[in-house]
Motif scaffolding. Structure first.
Motif, short mmCIF file in Angstrom:
data_model
loop_
_atom_site.label_atom_id
_atom_site.label_comp_id
_atom_site.label_asym_id
_atom_site.label_seq_id
_atom_site.Cartn_x
_atom_site.Cartn_y
_atom_site.Cartn_z
N LYS A 18 -4.34 -5.25 -13.09
CA LYS A 18 -4.88 -5.03 -14.44
C LYS A 18 -5.45 -6.33 -14.96
O LYS A 18 -4.87 -7.39 -14.79
N GLN A 19 -6.62 -6.22 -15.58
CA GLN A 19 -7.27 -7.40 -16.14
C GLN A 19 -7.10 -7.41 -17.65
O GLN A 19 -7.08 -6.36 -18.28
N SER A 20 -7.02 -8.60 -18.19
CA SER A 20 -6.99 -8.72 -19.64
C SER A 20 -8.37 -8.34 -20.18
O SER A 20 -9.35 -8.31 -19.43
N GLY A 21 -8.46 -8.08 -21.45
CA GLY A 21 -9.74 -7.71 -22.07
C GLY A 21 -10.81 -8.76 -21.88
O GLY A 21 -11.96 -8.47 -21.56
N MET A 22 -10.44 -10.03 -22.02
CA MET A 22 -11.41 -11.12 -21.87
C MET A 22 -11.84 -11.26 -20.41
O MET A 22 -13.00 -11.50 -20.12
N TRP A 24 -11.88 -8.87 -18.15
CA TRP A 24 -12.73 -7.71 -17.86
C TRP A 24 -14.13 -7.94 -18.43
O TRP A 24 -15.13 -7.70 -17.76
N ALA A 25 -14.21 -8.45 -19.65
CA ALA A 25 -15.51 -8.69 -20.30
C ALA A 25 -16.31 -9.76 -19.56
O ALA A 25 -17.53 -9.65 -19.45
N ARG A 26 -15.64 -10.78 -19.03
CA ARG A 26 -16.32 -11.82 -18.28
C ARG A 26 -16.95 -11.27 -17.00
O ARG A 26 -17.99 -11.73 -16.56
N ASN A 27 -16.32 -10.28 -16.40
CA ASN A 27 -16.80 -9.70 -15.15
C ASN A 27 -17.72 -8.50 -15.36
O ASN A 27 -18.23 -7.94 -14.40
#
Length: 131
Positions: A18-22, A24-27
């Motif tokens: 699981k990725q953090s929101g930030m 995920w947004a970076r990718n």
């Protein structure tokens, strides 16, 4: 009974980190049909071509409910270049034909002609030789 029980073993789900929101947004990569400005460019390009040639770029566009997304997935290569040679818009088929990624093409410059010397020839087909 006509209903049969579903049998067999349950498949194990492959766990993804699981990725953090930030993170995920970076990718996250914004696709052309997600951007308001690029959606407007795609609509303008398709309508302009139809106005000048009398037909749509691809036959599937006539019934498409989402024209920018249809342009992105169309089987024809599409590239929109500004008058100074900057690539403004293209579709997936163009990335494959040019062997480039989305992030490498957007905003890049090209030596393609940016103005037409003749009227649009709507039945012209150019054959590209693969190397």
């Amino acid at each position: 009974s006509l209903c049969a029980k579903k049998g067999g073993k349950k498949k194990k789900k492959v766990s993804q980190k699981k990725q953090s929101g930030m993170e995920w947004a970076r990718n996250f990569e914004l696709m052309p049909y997600d951007s308001v400005v690029l959606r407007q460019l795609a609509n303008l390009a398709c309508m302009s071509y139809q106005k000048h040639s009398g037909k749509s770029l691809d036959s599937s566009f006539r019934t498409a409910s989402d024209l920018p997304k249809a342009l992105w997935t169309a089987p024809i290569g599409f590239l929109m270049v500004s008058t100074n040679g900057t690539i403004l818009l293209f579709n997936h088929a163009a990335t494959e034909a040019l062997n480039q990624t989305y992030s490498n093409l957007i905003g890049a410059t090209t030596e393609l002609p940016t103005t037409m010397t003749k009227n649009l020839e709507s039945k012209y087909q150019k054959k590209i030789r693969a190397y």
